[in-house]
Design a protein around this motif. Structure first.
Motif: not given
Length: 276
Positions: A67-71, A107-115, A143-146
């Motif tokens: 899931a991380v690799a494929l986002a 995914v935050v700002r096109r970067r996976v931050r967690g799963v 949205q919260t992390l953004v």
């Protein structure tokens, strides 16, 4: 609280929501570790063992790593026998007794931050409904992390540091940050997070005087942008309200502050500790 600690809190809260939304009895998750291509499972909900706690899942490995690799979300009907994933983590998964598993990246700002993971203790298809509900929970976390990222960046930019541009320029930056932070607040659905952000805004102003003038939150929002040099039209755009509404708030604030002009209102609000 560090950014990673904040993220872990959000992941923990999301797991309870994921279980309610999907009906899945087990949920767990974690953040991508800074500087490393892996997630660290730190939060558990509904588990009966500690087998998954602190498990480091490398990008591309297992279901979460895929899931991380494929986002994008991934799911398997029976983890141990699935041919869609690698099997580096079969032992802890089997120890927890789970079979059907879904994994949704945050995914935050096109970067996976967690799963976020959800799981059943039996091998059967999870279905589109469960996967869709899990994705919706992940989007809320995103949205919260953004919003938290934006608030942290604005506060960092607002820290007064003397530079060659001079003290006045620094304070203009502080005032813009204060106005921008207040404009973010109405976008936050979580009342505790909204209160935390407004409290951070308060750190940028002087302590209010006892028995001083009290302004409505929106009146302070409008004056914050006026203090930063914004026109009524610009204030309306920033706050998502009409220009006439801006004028109404400004007139009300001026009346309360005993001011006859916009500039006098800003000066009076600063003296009262309502603006930086």
């Amino acid at each position: 609280m560090t950014a990673d600690a904040v993220g872990a809190v959000e992941i923990g809260g999301a797991l309870a929501r994921l279980r309610r939304a999907t009906g899945l009895p087990v949920a767990f998750g974690g953040l991508v570790e800074s500087g490393r291509p892996q997630i660290r499972i730190s939060e558990l909900s509904g588990t009966t063992t500690a087998a998954l706690r602190s498990l480091a899942v490398t990008s591309g490995s297992g279901l979460g790593g895929k899931a991380v690799a494929l986002a994008r979300p991934c799911a398997v009907t029976d983890y141990s026998s699935s041919r869609q994933i690698s099997h580096e983590y079969d032992v802890p998964v089997a120890a927890e007794g789970i079979h059907a598993v879904l994994a949704v990246p945050v995914v935050v700002r096109r970067r996976v931050r967690g799963v976020l993971y959800g799981a059943l203790r039996s091998a059967r298809p999870l279905g589109d409904r469960a996967l869709g509900a899990a994705v919706a929970v992940a989007r809320d976390v995103e949205q919260t992390l953004v919003v938290r990222d934006e608030a942290r960046e604005l506060l960092a930019a607002a820290r007064p540091e003397r530079t060659c541009t001079g003290e006045n320029a620094v304070w203009e930056q502080v005032r813009e940050a204060h106005a921008a932070l207040r404009a973010l607040a109405p976008r936050i659905a979580d009342p505790e997070l909204r209160a935390e952000l407004l409290a951070a805004c308060g750190l940028l102003t002087a302590p209010p005087r006892a028995g001083g003038v009290a302004l409505a939150p929106r009146e302070v929002d409008v004056l914050s942008w006026v203090a930063a040099g914004a026109t009524n039209a610009a204030v309306a755009e920033r706050l998502g309200i009409g220009p006439e509404t801006v004028k109404g708030y400004l007139r009300s604030a001026m009346r309360k502050l005993g001011a006859h002009t916009r500039g006098e209102a800003v000066t009076a609000a600063r003296r009262a500790g309502l603006l930086p």
